[in-house]
Design an enzyme around this catalytic site. Structure first.
Site, PDB file in Angstrom:
ATOM      1  N   HIS A  18       0.777  -1.341  -0.126  1.00 16.72           N
ATOM      2  CA  HIS A  18       0.049   0.013  -0.078  1.00 16.72           C
ATOM      3  C   HIS A  18       0.811   1.335  -0.060  1.00 16.72           C
ATOM      4  O   HIS A  18       0.838   2.161  -0.665  1.00 16.72           O
ATOM      5  CB  HIS A  18      -0.921   0.048   1.109  1.00 16.72           C
ATOM      6  CG  HIS A  18      -1.667  -0.897   1.262  1.00 16.72           C
ATOM      7  ND1 HIS A  18      -2.156  -1.876   2.482  1.00 16.72           N
ATOM      8  CD2 HIS A  18      -2.856  -1.610   0.599  1.00 16.72           C
ATOM      9  CE1 HIS A  18      -2.949  -2.683   2.178  1.00 16.72           C
ATOM     10  NE2 HIS A  18      -3.549  -2.570   1.005  1.00 16.72           N
ATOM     11  N   LYS A  42     -16.143  -7.708   6.886  1.00 21.01           N
ATOM     12  CA  LYS A  42     -14.875  -8.152   7.107  1.00 21.01           C
ATOM     13  C   LYS A  42     -14.858  -7.710   8.660  1.00 21.01           C
ATOM     14  O   LYS A  42     -15.267  -6.848   9.201  1.00 21.01           O
ATOM     15  CB  LYS A  42     -13.858  -7.339   6.558  1.00 21.01           C
ATOM     16  CG  LYS A  42     -13.606  -7.460   4.964  1.00 21.01           C
ATOM     17  CD  LYS A  42     -12.448  -6.840   4.511  1.00 21.01           C
ATOM     18  CE  LYS A  42     -12.301  -7.195   3.054  1.00 21.01           C
ATOM     19  NZ  LYS A  42     -11.101  -6.488   2.248  1.00 21.01           N
ATOM     20  N   ARG A  91      -2.026  -6.445  -8.249  1.00 20.53           N
ATOM     21  CA  ARG A  91      -1.038  -7.433  -8.330  1.00 20.53           C
ATOM     22  C   ARG A  91      -1.067  -8.376  -9.246  1.00 20.53           C
ATOM     23  O   ARG A  91      -2.294  -8.423  -9.774  1.00 20.53           O
ATOM     24  CB  ARG A  91      -1.096  -8.166  -6.652  1.00 20.53           C
ATOM     25  CG  ARG A  91      -0.950  -7.011  -5.632  1.00 20.53           C
ATOM     26  CD  ARG A  91      -1.334  -7.687  -4.375  1.00 20.53           C
ATOM     27  NE  ARG A  91      -2.594  -7.850  -4.228  1.00 20.53           N
ATOM     28  CZ  ARG A  91      -3.289  -8.228  -3.139  1.00 20.53           C
ATOM     29  NH1 ARG A  91      -2.748  -8.510  -2.252  1.00 20.53           N
ATOM     30  NH2 ARG A  91      -4.751  -8.225  -3.378  1.00 20.53           N
ATOM     31  N   SER A 129      -3.111  -7.674   3.144  1.00 26.36           N
ATOM     32  CA  SER A 129      -3.374  -7.144   4.324  1.00 26.36           C
ATOM     33  C   SER A 129      -3.662  -8.781   5.293  1.00 26.36           C
ATOM     34  O   SER A 129      -3.276  -8.828   6.101  1.00 26.36           O
ATOM     35  CB  SER A 129      -4.395  -6.472   4.626  1.00 26.36           C
ATOM     36  OG  SER A 129      -3.975  -5.172   4.193  1.00 26.36           O
TER      37      SER A 129
END
Length: 157
Positions: A18, A42, A91, A129
């Site tokens: 990040h 989440k 990514r 994360s």
């Protein structure tokens, strides 16, 4: 005219990946808001307030970075703050299809918004994360995956 962008995510925790995306985006924009998204699906390791505090601490010497949180649609935040660009990192792990779909929906909801994709650098492409939390929860050393300020918070948690 100030070129503003928003970089949104749950950032639980904020990783070196990040950080890399944000620092490179600062070469393109005058001001970037790191927007902590509240995701009801989440279960976060840190509260929104804690994530806000740690990111403010991490960026205390970078006046062009603002930290905020939002529990609604990203495009609504962008409209409210007169921001017309969203920063997203990609990514090589299948991110493109999901990110492309999200960017298309955001553009449909707010035609003035543009999404800028930055490729994750090689040393960070595997960091997420979720993986950092997994290693952390098993008492692994995550210091090479997160900025020092974030690592300090993890050690205190």
């Amino acid at each position: 005219m100030v070129k503003k962008a928003v970089y949104a995510g749950t950032f639980d925790p904020f990783t070196n990946g990040h950080d890399d995306i944000l620092k490179r985006a600062l070469n393109l924009f005058d001001e970037i808001t790191v927007l902590i998204a509240v995701s009801p699906s989440k279960v976060p390791l840190f509260s929104v307030e804690q994530r806000t505090e740690m990111l403010e601490e991490h960026f205390k010497d970078e006046s062009r970075v603002k930290v905020d949180s939002w529990d609604g649609l990203l495009v609504d935040y962008a409209k409210k703050k007169s921001i017309d660009t969203i920063i997203r990192g990609l990514r090589p792990t299948g991110d493109f299809e999901v990110e492309f779909q999200m960017a298309s929906m955001n553009n449909k909801l707010y035609p003035e918004i543009e999404t800028v994709f930055l490729m994750t650098e090689g040393q960070n492409y595997y960091i997420s994360s979720s993986l950092v939390k997994e290693v952390y929860k098993h008492d692994g050393d995550v210091s090479e995956f997160v900025p020092n300020v974030i690592n300090s918070w993890l050690k205190k948690a």
